[in-house]
Enzyme design. Structure first.
Site, PDB file in Angstrom:
ATOM      1  N   LYS A  33      15.172   4.317  -3.618  1.00 36.30           N
ATOM      2  CA  LYS A  33      13.693   4.646  -4.091  1.00 36.30           C
ATOM      3  C   LYS A  33      12.886   4.531  -2.799  1.00 36.30           C
ATOM      4  CE  LYS A  33      12.883  -0.019  -5.492  1.00 36.30           C
ATOM      5  NZ  LYS A  33      12.560  -0.809  -6.696  1.00 36.30           N
ATOM      6  N   TYR A 255      -9.574  -6.644  20.301  1.00 32.97           N
ATOM      7  CA  TYR A 255     -10.560  -6.811  19.496  1.00 32.97           C
ATOM      8  C   TYR A 255     -10.764  -8.378  19.106  1.00 32.97           C
ATOM      9  CZ  TYR A 255     -10.934  -2.018  18.361  1.00 32.97           C
ATOM     10  OH  TYR A 255     -10.755  -0.695  18.448  1.00 32.97           O
TER      11      TYR A 255
END
Length: 359
Positions: A33, A255
């Site tokens: 899946k 950052y």
């Protein structure tokens, strides 16, 4: 071309399936899946076709993709059908639905079929997600079994805490399941073991086992387990260093300046980021592999890039190979440094080309 790649080692997938099937001692449903947990459902199913006893998917869309690719083995719909209108397609493609709710039992009764339908009837043994309550299970079993358009049936349940090796919940759920199974006809096929249970709880190994995450060489067990040691990573997420910076001590990186150098530091900029599926909140110190040697992430992960410490890798530089997870670095180790699970990292891969190897 951007150098980020996910190499899919199909020989490792085959090895892991054989290991799972040998552990189970019976039949093994290969769960593919969510695009085989990010590894490519069609490629993985084709690799195991002719060897796997069947495949497990979440829904009919995933099943039809496999059928269209030529997969003819049994396919179990682990979430069953979402409305009765899917039953003709299920019949046409010989799919095996899980039935887990009273309304699904009623839908089967109201819609006669021309060909025998194989059904897996799910018991809620304590997870309290999908499944029929123990008090209603026997009646549902008898009603479905009485339908002339029903062929074989498998009794199943699902564990919620099998990866917690010291927790009593798995034994409690198994006792509930076994008490219910004892009320069914002798010899009724059963399926209870997911990956964690299959490896760590031998009493759960019944007629069918359902290996999922372990097929791809990962696990979430919270304690050492010998049966997990045999697993081989199927995916290697790789990229390269695309720039090198020489920074003095006391310089911020990336950052927010979340990492500040404490010594003269060689910084490698790597072409991979959270838009590729690498965890955005992986912390400095998250392991990586630099040209085959252990290294670490420094600074924040950005959308398209991340940075690694090359200071102790004098031979590394522009073009160096970076393994972000794979055979030399378990994906679970990366997950542990980012508040994630291997499921999320593997299934969340995007934008990254898959390169199949090891056929």
């Amino acid at each position: 071309m951007r150098p980020t790649r996910a190499r899919i080692h199909l020989d490792a997938l085959r090895h892991n399936y054989r290991h799972a099937r040998a552990l189970g001692g019976g039949k093994a449903l290969a769960v593919v899946k969510a695009d085989a947990y990010g590894h490519g459902a069609i490629a993985c199913a084709r690799t195991l076709d002719g060897e796997a006893d069947g495949f497990g998917v979440a829904c009919i869309e995933e099943a039809l993709e496999l059928r269209e690719a030529g997969i003819r083995a049994p396919i179990v719909l682990l979430e069953g059908f979402f409305d009765a209108g899917e039953l003709p397609l299920i019949e046409r493609h010989a799919l095996w639905p899980v039935v887990a709710s009273p309304w699904q039992v009623e839908a089967l009764e109201r819609h006669p079929l021309q060909h025998p339908l194989q059904v897996w009837l799910k018991l809620d043994s304590g997870m309290h997600r999908l499944g029929l309550a123990p008090g209603e299970y026997l009646d549902a079993w008898n009603r479905v079994r009485a339908l002339p358009w029903i062929g074989g049936m498998v009794a199943m349940t699902h564990f919620s805490r099998a990866d917690e090796l010291g927790h009593p919940g798995t034994s409690d759920q198994l006792a509930t399941f076994d008490a219910t199974l004892a009320r069914l006809p002798p010899g009724t096929p059963a399926s209870v073991a997911n990956s964690a249970a299959l490896m760590a709880w031998p009493r759960t190994r019944r007629d069918w086992v359902r290996p999922g995450l372990m097929l791809y060489g990962a696990h979430t067990l919270d304690a050492p387990c010998a049966e997990a040691e045999a697993l081989r990573a199927v995916m290697a997420l790789e990229s390269k260093v695309i720039a090198v910076r020489e920074l003095a001590a006391g310089e911020p990186i990336g950052y927010g300046g979340a990492f500040v150098t404490t010594r003269p530091t060689r910084v490698g900029v790597v072409a991979a980021g959270y838009a590729d599926g690498y965890p955005q909140y992986a912390t400095s110190g998250t392991p990586v592999v630099i040209d085959g040697r252990a290294g670490e992430l420094i600074g924040r992960v950005s959308m398209d890039m991340l940075t690694v410490d090359l200071t102790d890798h004098p031979g590394a530089g522009l073009g160096s190979d970076i393994e972000l997870w794979g055979p030399r670095l378990p994906v679970a180790d990366v997950a542990a440094h980012s508040g994630n699970s291997p499921y999320r990292l593997l299934a969340g891969l995007k934008r990254v080309p898959r390169v199949e190897c090891g056929n």
